[in-house]
Design an enzyme around this catalytic site. Structure first.
Site, PDB file in Angstrom:
ATOM      1  N   ARG A  36       0.628  -1.255   0.038  1.00  0.00           N
ATOM      2  CA  ARG A  36       0.025   0.101   0.095  1.00  0.00           C
ATOM      3  C   ARG A  36       0.752   1.332  -0.162  1.00  0.00           C
ATOM      4  O   ARG A  36       0.427   2.251  -0.609  1.00  0.00           O
ATOM      5  CB  ARG A  36      -0.806  -0.164   1.255  1.00  0.00           C
ATOM      6  N   LYS A 197     -19.736 -17.745   1.746  1.00  0.00           N
ATOM      7  CA  LYS A 197     -21.305 -17.600   1.888  1.00  0.00           C
ATOM      8  C   LYS A 197     -21.907 -16.677   1.045  1.00  0.00           C
ATOM      9  O   LYS A 197     -21.510 -15.623   0.735  1.00  0.00           O
ATOM     10  CB  LYS A 197     -21.642 -17.189   3.534  1.00  0.00           C
ATOM     11  N   GLY A 354     -11.549  -8.937  -0.359  1.00  0.00           N
ATOM     12  CA  GLY A 354     -11.501 -10.001   0.564  1.00  0.00           C
ATOM     13  C   GLY A 354     -10.236 -10.623   0.382  1.00  0.00           C
ATOM     14  O   GLY A 354      -9.423 -10.302  -0.010  1.00  0.00           O
ATOM     15  N   GLY A 377     -13.634  -3.713   0.990  1.00  0.00           N
ATOM     16  CA  GLY A 377     -14.951  -3.314   0.794  1.00  0.00           C
ATOM     17  C   GLY A 377     -15.181  -2.345  -0.151  1.00  0.00           C
ATOM     18  O   GLY A 377     -16.279  -2.324  -0.849  1.00  0.00           O
TER      19      GLY A 377
HETATM   20  P1  AMP Z   1     -14.819 -15.066   1.143  1.00  0.00           P
HETATM   21  O1  AMP Z   1     -14.290 -14.278   2.358  1.00  0.00           O
HETATM   22  O2  AMP Z   1     -16.428 -15.058   1.211  1.00  0.00           O
HETATM   23  O3  AMP Z   1     -14.457 -14.666  -0.218  1.00  0.00           O
HETATM   24  O4  AMP Z   1     -14.477 -16.410   1.635  1.00  0.00           O
HETATM   25  C1  AMP Z   1     -13.310 -17.066   1.476  1.00  0.00           C
HETATM   26  C2  AMP Z   1     -13.237 -18.487   2.485  1.00  0.00           C
HETATM   27  O5  AMP Z   1     -13.868 -19.291   1.845  1.00  0.00           O
HETATM   28  C3  AMP Z   1     -11.638 -18.891   2.315  1.00  0.00           C
HETATM   29  O6  AMP Z   1     -11.329 -18.835   3.543  1.00  0.00           O
HETATM   30  C4  AMP Z   1     -12.021 -20.215   1.704  1.00  0.00           C
HETATM   31  O7  AMP Z   1     -11.338 -21.428   2.457  1.00  0.00           O
HETATM   32  C5  AMP Z   1     -13.354 -20.302   2.209  1.00  0.00           C
HETATM   33  N1  AMP Z   1     -14.172 -21.599   1.356  1.00  0.00           N
HETATM   34  C6  AMP Z   1     -14.097 -21.529   0.024  1.00  0.00           C
HETATM   35  N2  AMP Z   1     -14.667 -22.695  -0.539  1.00  0.00           N
HETATM   36  C7  AMP Z   1     -14.988 -23.423   0.457  1.00  0.00           C
HETATM   37  C8  AMP Z   1     -15.961 -24.632   0.768  1.00  0.00           C
HETATM   38  N3  AMP Z   1     -16.197 -25.503  -0.223  1.00  0.00           N
HETATM   39  N4  AMP Z   1     -15.923 -24.966   2.060  1.00  0.00           N
HETATM   40  C9  AMP Z   1     -15.310 -24.513   3.112  1.00  0.00           C
HETATM   41  N5  AMP Z   1     -14.716 -23.025   2.946  1.00  0.00           N
HETATM   42  C10 AMP Z   1     -14.489 -22.786   1.783  1.00  0.00           C
END
Ligand code: AMP
Length: 397
Positions: A36, A197, A354, A377
């Site tokens: 950064r 999620k 993220g 964000g």
């Molecule tokens: P996000 O912050 O929503 O982009 O989520 C990223 C996180 O999702 C990472 O830590 C990944 O390990 C987790 N992730 C991705 N695919 C899976 C999965 N099939 N089962 C569990 N965790 C997952």
């Protein structure tokens, strides 16, 4: 009115109040990743080269309006001097007479760094009186912090209403990449949305469905869609309470002519850890006691084919549990393909938000992308189609 840039100003003898994002990670009192800081160098150097005086405004951490010694920007002075290759003068308050005087006695090739703006509660309240006090430290406001532009704070938004304002060079690069990709994309346009999620990415999915031709869904969020389609996902990470929302998204996509691409085969394991024994199953064959941790080889093939036919790609979120090998396979393969196509001039690829930067760095393919945004964000809110207050204020200024 259009946004101004540094090109619109004569900077000679002007104090340029630059909002930067130097909220860098620290380990044992040292900066562990200076990316950064490196990214603000073009703006700071240009101001000095053109006879101006850079006065840096920034936040660090979340002090919530309190002075916290461990969140002082003072700790960053040696790293700023190393990266910017000039003297950095530090003043322990971002408002008040000391800051104002220091801004008027800077020598050429000196940069003034003012203390953490978030030591004052008025910063996050976007208090106009506080913004007016900040404004006393400069003649021009230059916002070079796209990554904080989703916040309407005094130093990211309020100042643009008081001083003549422009975007800095880093902000310009970031906005150009993002505006090209969703504003006037060359089609076919593909989005990859992965991660844990769907509940955290609902607005993102809704906006993208209306804009993209193909939407590749991966990661834990794909499991929620598979479950919504009536498939067994065993003990996978999945939001079973989001089933009807997932089905609404699928129906809306069909109505918009957006093709949703979900895995047709999956890699399953029984423990969530690196090198857990794993097997490949067709998507409807996940055993009750297993969890889906990655997309399988046939799914990777399908994603690759979609990338090959595409002209523009936007990517947020990993396709599997990328932190644990071999469940990073789909993310790595897709990222490498995107990088090769981009380097061959066949694809424009933008990624961010993220964990995406970490996942792409791990794949070794990040450098091949057209642009990887370090904004978290702000990148996501922009992908959701929201107006970012820090950017909007520059246009209205
Ligand atoms: P996000 O912050 O929503 O982009 O989520 C990223 C996180 O999702 C990472 O830590 C990944 O390990 C987790 N992730 C991705 N695919 C899976 C999965 N099939 N089962 C569990 N965790 C997952």
């Amino acid at each position: 009115m259009g946004r101004k840039t540094l090109d619109d100003f004569n900077l000679e003898a002007k104090r340029v109040l630059v909002r930067v994002d130097i909220n860098v990670p620290m380990e044992n009192g040292r900066v562990s990743d200076a990316t950064r800081i490196e990214r603000i160098a073009p703006t700071v150097h240009e101001i000095m080269r053109r006879g101006g005086y850079p006065v840096l405004l920034a936040h660090f951490g979340r002090p919530k309006g309190q002075v916290q010694r461990d969140l002082s920007l003072n700790w960053l002075v040696p790293e700023l001097e190393r990266v910017l290759k000039c003297d950095v003068i530090f003043v322990a308050d971002c408002i008040g007479p000391a800051a104002e005087v220091a801004s008027t006695i800077l020598s050429p090739k000196q940069v003034l760094l003012l203390e953490n703006t978030r030591f004052h509660a008025e910063e996050e309240q976007n208090n106009p009186k506080f913004a007016a006090k900040l404004a006393k430290n400069g003649d021009i406001f230059c916002n070079d912090a796209f990554s904080t532009a989703h916040r309407a704070h005094a130093s990211t938004e309020g100042l643009a209403h008081i001083l003549d304002a422009c975007a800095g060079r880093l902000m310009e690069v970031e906005l150009k990449a993002l505006e090209t990709i969703l504003g006037a994309p060359i089609r076919p346009l593909v989005a990859v949305v992965g991660g844990a999620k769907i509940s955290t990415k609902l607005e993102l999915l809704s906006n993208l469905i209306e804009k993209v031709d193909h939407l590749v869904i991966g990661g834990g969020m794909a499991n929620t869609f598979l479950a919504a389609k009536g498939m067994n996902v065993g003990i996978s990470l999945a939001e079973h309470d989001m089933t009807s929302i997932a089905n609404d998204i699928l129906a809306k996509a069909a109505g918009c002519g957006c093709e949703i691409i979900l895995p047709n085969d999956v890699v399953i394991a029984r423990t969530f850890e690196a090198n857990a024994p794993n097997e490949i199953f067709l998507v409807n064959g996940c055993p009750d006691d297993a969890m889906i941790l990655d997309a399988g080889p046939a799914s990777i093939e399908q994603i690759v084919r979609v990338f090959e036919a595409a002209k523009t790609l936007i990517w947020n979120g990993p396709l599997g549990a990328f932190e644990f090998e071999p469940f990073d396979t789909a993310t790595n393969a897709a990222a490498q393909k995107a990088s090769v196509l981009t380097e061959a001039g066949a694809l424009v690829s933008v990624a961010g938000g993220g964990d995406t930067v970490a996942a792409l760095n791990k794949s070794g393919a990040a450098n091949g992308f057209s642009f990887v945004s370090t904004a978290g964000g702000a990148f996501l809110e922009w992908m959701e189609g929201k107006e970012l207050p820090g950017v909007a204020a520059l246009s209205k200024a």
